[in-house]
Design a protein around this motif. Sequence first.
Motif, PDB file in Angstrom:
ATOM      1  N   VAL A 271     122.869  17.270  -3.739  1.00  0.00           N
ATOM      2  CA  VAL A 271     121.654  17.855  -3.155  1.00  0.00           C
ATOM      3  C   VAL A 271     120.461  16.952  -3.425  1.00  0.00           C
ATOM      4  O   VAL A 271     119.634  16.701  -2.534  1.00  0.00           O
ATOM      5  CB  VAL A 271     121.404  19.269  -3.712  1.00  0.00           C
ATOM      6  CG1 VAL A 271     120.094  19.847  -3.166  1.00  0.00           C
ATOM      7  CG2 VAL A 271     122.565  20.204  -3.369  1.00  0.00           C
ATOM      8  N   ARG A 307     128.393  26.942   0.830  1.00  0.00           N
ATOM      9  CA  ARG A 307     126.945  27.057   0.561  1.00  0.00           C
ATOM     10  C   ARG A 307     126.296  25.687   0.419  1.00  0.00           C
ATOM     11  O   ARG A 307     125.162  25.472   0.860  1.00  0.00           O
ATOM     12  CB  ARG A 307     126.715  27.906  -0.688  1.00  0.00           C
ATOM     13  CG  ARG A 307     126.916  29.407  -0.452  1.00  0.00           C
ATOM     14  CD  ARG A 307     126.305  30.234  -1.558  1.00  0.00           C
ATOM     15  NE  ARG A 307     127.039  30.088  -2.805  1.00  0.00           N
ATOM     16  CZ  ARG A 307     128.092  30.824  -3.151  1.00  0.00           C
ATOM     17  NH1 ARG A 307     128.547  31.760  -2.313  1.00  0.00           N
ATOM     18  NH2 ARG A 307     128.693  30.649  -4.301  1.00  0.00           N
ATOM     19  N   GLU A 310     125.858  24.308   3.891  1.00  0.00           N
ATOM     20  CA  GLU A 310     124.789  25.035   4.585  1.00  0.00           C
ATOM     21  C   GLU A 310     123.414  24.615   4.065  1.00  0.00           C
ATOM     22  O   GLU A 310     122.448  24.576   4.824  1.00  0.00           O
ATOM     23  CB  GLU A 310     124.986  26.540   4.415  1.00  0.00           C
ATOM     24  CG  GLU A 310     126.169  27.092   5.205  1.00  0.00           C
ATOM     25  CD  GLU A 310     126.422  28.564   4.947  1.00  0.00           C
ATOM     26  OE1 GLU A 310     127.009  29.226   5.822  1.00  0.00           O
ATOM     27  OE2 GLU A 310     126.032  29.067   3.861  1.00  0.00           O
ATOM     28  N   GLU A 311     123.334  24.277   2.777  1.00  0.00           N
ATOM     29  CA  GLU A 311     122.062  23.857   2.200  1.00  0.00           C
ATOM     30  C   GLU A 311     121.710  22.423   2.586  1.00  0.00           C
ATOM     31  O   GLU A 311     120.571  22.135   2.969  1.00  0.00           O
ATOM     32  CB  GLU A 311     122.108  23.974   0.673  1.00  0.00           C
ATOM     33  CG  GLU A 311     120.823  23.528   0.001  1.00  0.00           C
ATOM     34  CD  GLU A 311     120.875  23.631  -1.517  1.00  0.00           C
ATOM     35  OE1 GLU A 311     119.881  23.221  -2.157  1.00  0.00           O
ATOM     36  OE2 GLU A 311     121.899  24.104  -2.060  1.00  0.00           O
ATOM     37  N   THR A 312     122.672  21.518   2.519  1.00  0.00           N
ATOM     38  CA  THR A 312     122.379  20.103   2.738  1.00  0.00           C
ATOM     39  C   THR A 312     122.520  19.678   4.196  1.00  0.00           C
ATOM     40  O   THR A 312     121.943  18.677   4.604  1.00  0.00           O
ATOM     41  CB  THR A 312     123.310  19.223   1.877  1.00  0.00           C
ATOM     42  OG1 THR A 312     124.676  19.549   2.163  1.00  0.00           O
ATOM     43  CG2 THR A 312     123.029  19.457   0.394  1.00  0.00           C
TER      44      THR A 312
END
Length: 415
Positions: A271, A307, A310-312
């Motif tokens: 991230v 997740r 979906e975040e990065t």
Amino acid sequence: MSSRRVYVEGYGCSLNKAETYYIIAELEKAGFTISDPASADVVVINTCAVKNPTESRMVSRIENFLEMGKRVVVAGCLPDVNPVLLKRYKISVVSARAINRIADAVKKTLSGKIVDYREGEKPGVPVGVQPGITGILPISEGCLGRCAYCGTKNARGDLQSYDPKQIRMAFEKMVREGKKEIFLTAQDTGCYGLDIGTSLPELVRSLLEVDGDYVIRIGMMNPNHALGMLQELSSLLNHPRVYSFLHAPVQSGSDRILKNMRRPYKARDFVRIVDYMRENVPDVTIATDIIVGLPGETETDYHHTIRLLEETRPDVTNVSKFYPRPKTPAEKMPRIRTQVIKRRSKLLSDLVRRISEENNKRYVGRTMRGLVVSEGMARTTNYKTVFFSGKAVPGEWASFRITGAGPSHLKAKVL
């Protein structure tokens, strides 16, 4: 001359492709004629063995040529990844570490002998004559990792960085030959030079001193190495002669699974890399890899991966199912049911396809510059594939109006 005909075919990563061209060059230098399969007296297969399906394809090719009555030399990764598998065939073997002995192996095979070459002298930078406007330039072999699932380590061994002077000479030669894009490739470009007192950024800066109309693509690097050079890396990716492209394979969003994989970083490190690059490199393209179904992966681990993606929101995500490779720690771990792996892989592939398409749609309506690499196809400065209408010559730069997008490409018109 008819008794000196050799057919060569290669598979696998860009490093393997470069070595296939090197094999062809070495055989021609030794006086062999490169021919089609039907008229060849000896067939050389430069193999890949990264996954079980790939290995099965290699076996199919070997058996096909043996059924044709051909003498066969198997080179590349398969001889060291799964040596037991090849013992059932009457073939010669040249491992990736003995590539400099390929001409001798073919000569002896042609005379009816069977050879098994496992070690040899490294040939320096293994580069042959490569067709087209793209040049593949190996910068090292092997890596510093000990990943639990990786069979390639058994074939390529520990990191051996090529001499930066030799790399630069090969690079200059490619530029003189008219290569417009040059791919720096390795098992892990991020660790280049750590065994010889230099670094990847230092190497790339040296190559950029070479005058010419070209663009460099930096190949895959593991997140732990990318994390240690974020500032230097972002500076390079902003250079007009370097694609704004970073391939950092995270492999899982679960720290527990990453530990089991023996990957020396955590999911949050990935991230950090993505956030830093997107903040400092405009329009950077982020690529990553995911392995689904490593032994011990629970539904919770799997959802951590979902997740993370979906975040990065990586632009490119290569999803692979876990396959046990011979002589690896993961081979001995209790396996997850095949149907579970298939389900997880399908759902994850659907997710990353949607993310990639949504990312690409953001470019619709924009004007972008790109290198025409073949008829009707170009690559933008951030390494997006563009299929275009209009006139543009391969090897030239052009401006494009982006008119559409899919998960893997952009559509455009030449301006």
